[in-house]
Design a protein around this motif. Structure first.
Motif, mmCIF file in Angstrom:
data_model
loop_
_atom_site.group_PDB
_atom_site.id
_atom_site.type_symbol
_atom_site.label_atom_id
_atom_site.label_comp_id
_atom_site.label_asym_id
_atom_site.label_seq_id
_atom_site.Cartn_x
_atom_site.Cartn_y
_atom_site.Cartn_z
ATOM 1 N N LYS A 1 26.414 38.827 22.315
ATOM 2 C CA LYS A 1 26.523 37.189 22.870
ATOM 3 C C LYS A 1 24.658 37.360 23.774
ATOM 4 O O LYS A 1 25.123 36.882 24.565
ATOM 5 C CB LYS A 1 26.477 36.390 22.709
ATOM 6 C CG LYS A 1 26.743 34.752 22.780
ATOM 7 C CD LYS A 1 27.819 34.160 22.647
ATOM 8 C CE LYS A 1 27.522 32.828 22.653
ATOM 9 N NZ LYS A 1 28.046 31.615 22.927
ATOM 10 N N ASP A 2 23.599 38.090 23.035
ATOM 11 C CA ASP A 2 22.518 37.943 23.747
ATOM 12 C C ASP A 2 21.640 37.509 22.924
ATOM 13 O O ASP A 2 20.454 38.136 21.985
ATOM 14 C CB ASP A 2 21.753 39.028 24.643
ATOM 15 C CG ASP A 2 20.722 39.074 25.161
ATOM 16 O OD1 ASP A 2 20.135 38.265 25.984
ATOM 17 O OD2 ASP A 2 20.029 40.231 25.780
ATOM 18 N N PHE A 3 20.961 36.133 23.118
ATOM 19 C CA PHE A 3 19.974 35.382 21.904
ATOM 20 C C PHE A 3 18.463 34.959 22.469
ATOM 21 O O PHE A 3 18.399 34.601 23.760
ATOM 22 C CB PHE A 3 20.387 34.143 21.202
ATOM 23 C CG PHE A 3 21.833 34.911 20.249
ATOM 24 C CD1 PHE A 3 21.355 34.175 18.928
ATOM 25 C CD2 PHE A 3 22.796 35.105 20.639
ATOM 26 C CE1 PHE A 3 22.250 34.551 18.438
ATOM 27 C CE2 PHE A 3 24.069 34.910 19.355
ATOM 28 C CZ PHE A 3 23.501 34.884 18.403
ATOM 29 N N THR A 4 17.782 35.271 22.066
ATOM 30 C CA THR A 4 16.463 33.967 21.768
ATOM 31 C C THR A 4 15.879 33.580 20.810
ATOM 32 O O THR A 4 16.362 33.729 20.215
ATOM 33 C CB THR A 4 16.221 35.887 22.178
ATOM 34 O OG1 THR A 4 14.400 35.145 22.820
ATOM 35 C CG2 THR A 4 14.867 36.741 21.081
ATOM 36 N N LYS A 5 14.923 33.060 21.201
ATOM 37 C CA LYS A 5 13.754 31.965 20.385
ATOM 38 C C LYS A 5 12.580 32.454 20.206
ATOM 39 O O LYS A 5 11.949 33.145 20.882
ATOM 40 C CB LYS A 5 14.210 30.646 20.959
ATOM 41 C CG LYS A 5 15.732 30.028 21.255
ATOM 42 C CD LYS A 5 16.041 28.853 20.994
ATOM 43 C CE LYS A 5 16.969 28.097 21.506
ATOM 44 N NZ LYS A 5 17.886 26.641 21.708
ATOM 45 N N TYR B 1 18.213 34.567 17.735
ATOM 46 C CA TYR B 1 18.921 35.222 16.592
ATOM 47 C C TYR B 1 18.472 36.290 18.678
ATOM 48 O O TYR B 1 18.036 36.116 18.893
ATOM 49 C CB TYR B 1 17.191 35.602 15.879
ATOM 50 C CG TYR B 1 16.463 36.083 16.437
ATOM 51 C CD1 TYR B 1 15.581 37.215 17.101
ATOM 52 C CD2 TYR B 1 15.459 34.798 16.946
ATOM 53 C CE1 TYR B 1 14.533 37.489 17.655
ATOM 54 C CE2 TYR B 1 14.375 35.121 17.044
ATOM 55 C CZ TYR B 1 13.231 36.210 17.358
ATOM 56 O OH TYR B 1 12.437 36.715 18.014
ATOM 57 N N PRO B 2 19.879 37.411 18.338
ATOM 58 C CA PRO B 2 19.939 38.340 19.291
ATOM 59 C C PRO B 2 18.635 39.053 19.988
ATOM 60 O O PRO B 2 17.451 39.317 18.481
ATOM 61 C CB PRO B 2 20.633 39.379 18.523
ATOM 62 C CG PRO B 2 20.947 38.788 17.187
ATOM 63 C CD PRO B 2 20.412 37.578 16.409
ATOM 64 N N ARG B 3 18.438 38.843 20.266
ATOM 65 C CA ARG B 3 17.312 39.741 21.407
ATOM 66 C C ARG B 3 16.530 41.167 20.735
ATOM 67 O O ARG B 3 15.693 41.066 21.087
ATOM 68 C CB ARG B 3 17.301 39.523 23.293
ATOM 69 C CG ARG B 3 16.224 40.333 23.657
ATOM 70 C CD ARG B 3 16.297 40.119 25.203
ATOM 71 N NE ARG B 3 16.900 38.278 25.304
ATOM 72 C CZ ARG B 3 16.637 37.665 25.593
ATOM 73 N NH1 ARG B 3 15.069 37.809 25.821
ATOM 74 N NH2 ARG B 3 17.483 36.338 26.229
#
Length: 349
Positions: A299-303, A336-338
Motif C-alpha cells: 500500500k504505497d500510493f501516489t497522486k 495509484y500505486p507508486r
C-alpha cells in the motif's frame, strides 16, 4: 541439452524446487509448464527476474525478422522505450493481439490509425502491422504473409512485453498448443526455437515491465483484472466533483464536471465504486481491502494531477485498462500505486 517445449528452459530431473524440473526423463515439458497447461497451477513465480536489457541485446545479435507482439488492451505497457535504438536497422512487424477483447464498434481501420499515431508520438518505426485476435485464427494468414514478404528465408524472432500474447499467437500459427501460455508474467523462460510450416520461429522471454499493475498485485488476483472476454464499457455521466475507485487499485477524481462523462474500459470482475469527492478519502480508508478489492501487495500510493488536454482523453493505468473522459472537467486527480505507470493520451475510441 534437452529443453522444455513449452518455455525453452533446460530440463533437469534432480531438484523439484528449481526451474526446468521434470519427474520423467522422457518428458517434453517441465513440471511447471505441465501444471500451467493442465491445471493453471503456478508452481514457481517468475514475474520478475528476467533482465529485459539482456533479452533485447540477445535479440539484436540474432539475424531475422522480428515480430513484435503488442497487447491492444494494455497497449501503453507493451511499448518499449527506445525500441529502434535497441534494435537499430532491424525489420520489425508489429502484431497487435487481443483485438477480440475490445468493443466490436472499434474497427481495425481506427485501431491502425490509433497505433500509427501513438508510434509517431513515441518515435518508433515499424515495417508492418497486423491486427489479430486472442483465441481465434483471425489475422494468422496476414502474419504468415508478412513473414513471406519480409523474412526472406531468415528466422522469425517473436518478442514483446510479458503477457502480450507471444506464445498464444505462435500456438495459433502452429494450429496446436506447443508452447505454454498463461496469464502469469514470465511464462516463457528462455529462447525457444521451433521449426514449423517451413519457418524457424524463436519464442523469447517476455520483456519484464516493472511499472505495471500486473507486477503490483498478488498473482492470485490477476484473473480479476486481466480480461477473459470482451470488455463492456461502463459509462457514467458526471456533474460537480465525482470520485471513482477501481477496486482498491486506483482512484480517479474528476473536479468541476459540467456535462462530462467517463467511460471505463476495464475488466468487469474488478468493481468500480462511484461517489462524491467529498468524503472519498475517508471511504477509501474505511473500505480498502474489504469492499474495495483487490488491492496491491504494498500500500504505497501516489497522486498525479492534470488538466484535460484533449477533447476526449484516455487515462491509462498499465495492466488495469483505461478510462475515457469527455466534456468540461476542471481537474483530474489519479491515485495509484507508486510502482505503476499512468499515461494520458488522446482517446483510442
Amino acid at each position: 541439452m534437452t529443453v522444455c517445449k513449452g518455455c525453452g528452459i533446460e530440463l533437469q530431473y534432480i531438484n523439484p524446487k528449481e526451474l526446468g524440473y521434470s519427474p520423467k526423463e522422457n518428458s517434453e515439458y517441465c513440471q511447471r509448464c505441465f501444471r500451467l497447461m493442465h491445471y493453471d497451477d503456478l508452481v514457481i513465480s517468475m514475474k520478475s527476474g528476467i533482465d529485459p536489457d539482456v533479452v533485447l541485446e540477445r535479440i539484436n545479435s540474432m539475424e531475422g525478422l522480428i515480430l513484435w507482439v503488442v497487447d491492444l488492451f494494455d497497449f501503453e505497457a507493451s511499448m518499449i522505450d527506445g525500441l529502434n535504438r535497441h534494435l537499430m536497422g532491424r525489420d520489425i512487424v508489429m502484431v497487435a493481439t487481443k483485438r477480440d477483447l475490445l468493443p466490436e464498434t472499434l474497427g481495425n481501420e481506427k485501431i491502425s490509425k490509433f497505433i500509427f499515431g501513438r508510434l509517431k508520438e513515441l518515435n518508433i518505426q515499424i515495417q508492418g502491422l497486423v491486427v489479430t485476435g486472442k483465441n481465434i485464427q483471425e489475422g494468422v494468414e496476414e502474419v504468415y504473409h508478412a513473414c513471406d514478404v519480409l523474412a526472406q528465408g531468415r528466422d522469425i524472432i517473436v518478442m514483446g512485453k510479458a503477457n502480450a500474447g507471444k506464445s498464444t499467437l505462435l500456438n495459433a500459427m502452429f494450429n496446436k498448443n506447443v508452447l505454454t501460455s498463461s496469464r502469469y508474467p514470465g511464462t516463457t523462460l528462455d529462447f525457444n526455437k521451433i521449426d514449423m510450416n517451413g519457418y524457424t520461429f524463436i519464442d523469447t522471454p517476455g520483456l519484464e515491465g516493472n511499472m505495471t499493475m500486473l507486477m503490483a498485485i498478488d498473482e492470485k488476483d490477476l484473473k480479476t483484472i486481466l480480461p477473459s472476454r470482451r470488455l463492456k464499457p461502463l459509462v457514467f455521466q458526471c456533474r460537480d466533483n465525482q470520485s471513482f475507485a477501481i477496486g482498491g487499485l486506483a482512484r480517479i477524481d474528476l473536479i468541476g464536471c459540467d456535462h462530462a462523462s467517463i467511460v471505463f474500459y476495464t475488466f468487469d470482475e474488478c468493481p468500480i465504486h462511484r461517489g462524491k469527492v467529498d468524503g472519498a478519502d475517508e471511504r477509501w480508508e474505511n473500505h480498502y481491502g474489504t469492499l474495495y478489492t483487490p488491492v496491491p501487495v504494498v500500500k504505497d500510493f501516489t497522486k498525479t494531477k492534470t488538466q484535460k488536454i484533449y477533447d476526449k482523453m484516455d487515462i491509462v493505468i498499465d495492466g488495469l485498462g483505461w478510462a475515457s473522459i469527455s466534456g468540461n472537467i476542471s481537474e483530474i486527480v489519479v491515485s495509484y500505486p507508486r510502482n505503476v505507470h499512468v499515461t494520458f493520451r488522446k482517446a483510442m475510441m
